[in-house]
Design a protein around this motif. Structure first.
Motif, PDB file in Angstrom:
ATOM      1  N   GLN A  17      47.632  44.321  37.773  1.00  0.00           N
ATOM      2  CA  GLN A  17      47.271  44.811  39.126  1.00  0.00           C
ATOM      3  C   GLN A  17      46.099  45.574  39.004  1.00  0.00           C
ATOM      4  O   GLN A  17      45.280  45.278  40.218  1.00  0.00           O
ATOM      5  CB  GLN A  17      48.633  45.666  39.328  1.00  0.00           C
ATOM      6  N   TRP A  18      45.575  45.874  38.107  1.00  0.00           N
ATOM      7  CA  TRP A  18      44.164  46.470  38.193  1.00  0.00           C
ATOM      8  C   TRP A  18      43.161  45.231  38.326  1.00  0.00           C
ATOM      9  O   TRP A  18      42.055  45.334  39.223  1.00  0.00           O
ATOM     10  CB  TRP A  18      43.776  47.019  37.021  1.00  0.00           C
ATOM     11  N   VAL A  19      43.555  44.236  37.600  1.00  0.00           N
ATOM     12  CA  VAL A  19      42.527  42.963  37.773  1.00  0.00           C
ATOM     13  C   VAL A  19      42.580  42.486  39.238  1.00  0.00           C
ATOM     14  O   VAL A  19      41.833  42.190  39.832  1.00  0.00           O
ATOM     15  CB  VAL A  19      43.001  41.995  36.865  1.00  0.00           C
ATOM     16  N   ALA A  20      43.825  42.360  39.761  1.00  0.00           N
ATOM     17  CA  ALA A  20      44.133  41.843  41.023  1.00  0.00           C
ATOM     18  C   ALA A  20      43.251  42.719  42.086  1.00  0.00           C
ATOM     19  O   ALA A  20      42.717  42.305  43.054  1.00  0.00           O
ATOM     20  CB  ALA A  20      45.368  41.813  41.471  1.00  0.00           C
ATOM     21  N   MET A  21      43.333  43.943  42.094  1.00  0.00           N
ATOM     22  CA  MET A  21      42.886  45.086  42.946  1.00  0.00           C
ATOM     23  C   MET A  21      41.404  45.418  42.830  1.00  0.00           C
ATOM     24  O   MET A  21      40.616  45.195  43.888  1.00  0.00           O
ATOM     25  CB  MET A  21      43.592  46.395  42.671  1.00  0.00           C
ATOM     26  N   TYR A  22      40.814  45.274  41.690  1.00  0.00           N
ATOM     27  CA  TYR A  22      39.578  45.625  41.511  1.00  0.00           C
ATOM     28  C   TYR A  22      38.491  44.486  40.787  1.00  0.00           C
ATOM     29  O   TYR A  22      37.250  44.487  41.252  1.00  0.00           O
ATOM     30  CB  TYR A  22      39.489  46.790  40.335  1.00  0.00           C
ATOM     31  N   LYS A  23      39.107  43.597  40.541  1.00  0.00           N
ATOM     32  CA  LYS A  23      38.155  42.600  39.978  1.00  0.00           C
ATOM     33  C   LYS A  23      38.239  41.024  40.544  1.00  0.00           C
ATOM     34  O   LYS A  23      37.344  40.419  40.824  1.00  0.00           O
ATOM     35  CB  LYS A  23      38.489  42.238  38.401  1.00  0.00           C
ATOM     36  N   LEU A  32      36.552  36.472  35.498  1.00  0.00           N
ATOM     37  CA  LEU A  32      37.765  36.673  35.800  1.00  0.00           C
ATOM     38  C   LEU A  32      38.810  36.058  35.137  1.00  0.00           C
ATOM     39  O   LEU A  32      39.694  36.523  34.426  1.00  0.00           O
ATOM     40  CB  LEU A  32      38.110  36.083  37.589  1.00  0.00           C
ATOM     41  N   SER A  33      38.231  34.903  34.286  1.00  0.00           N
ATOM     42  CA  SER A  33      38.967  34.363  33.368  1.00  0.00           C
ATOM     43  C   SER A  33      38.989  35.121  32.208  1.00  0.00           C
ATOM     44  O   SER A  33      39.937  34.896  31.363  1.00  0.00           O
ATOM     45  CB  SER A  33      38.370  32.866  33.313  1.00  0.00           C
ATOM     46  N   LYS A  34      38.336  35.560  31.818  1.00  0.00           N
ATOM     47  CA  LYS A  34      37.931  36.396  30.738  1.00  0.00           C
ATOM     48  C   LYS A  34      39.217  37.608  30.921  1.00  0.00           C
ATOM     49  O   LYS A  34      39.801  38.044  30.026  1.00  0.00           O
ATOM     50  CB  LYS A  34      36.667  37.304  30.313  1.00  0.00           C
TER      51      LYS A  34
END
Length: 72
Positions: A17-23, A32-34
């Motif tokens: 969720q953190w990646v989805a929201m902030y990245k 993003l792939s990393k």
């Protein structure tokens, strides 16, 4: 839509969720792939670790496990 997390949710769920929201949309695709690769490793290493269980000691154990796997 992002879900509200509880202490019983896994750290992997939080990280996704953190990646989805902030990245997503804020970083390049290669970056993003990393983040997604990190998520896959987290799911291998600590698939059931809940947010309630996450503390300095569990974090340090995870970091040490990762360091050992990188040195082999």
């Amino acid at each position: 839509m992002l879900n509200e997390l509880t202490p019983n949710d896994t750290f992997c769920d939080y990280y996704q969720q953190w990646v989805a929201m902030y990245k997503e949309g804020a970083v390049r695709d290669v970056t993003l792939s990393k983040y997604r690769l990190t998520c896959a490793w987290l799911q291998r290493l600590i698939p059931l670790l809940t947010l309630a269980e996450l503390n300095r000691i569990t974090y340090q154990k995870l970091a040490l496990t990762q360091q050992r796997s990188e040195s082999n």
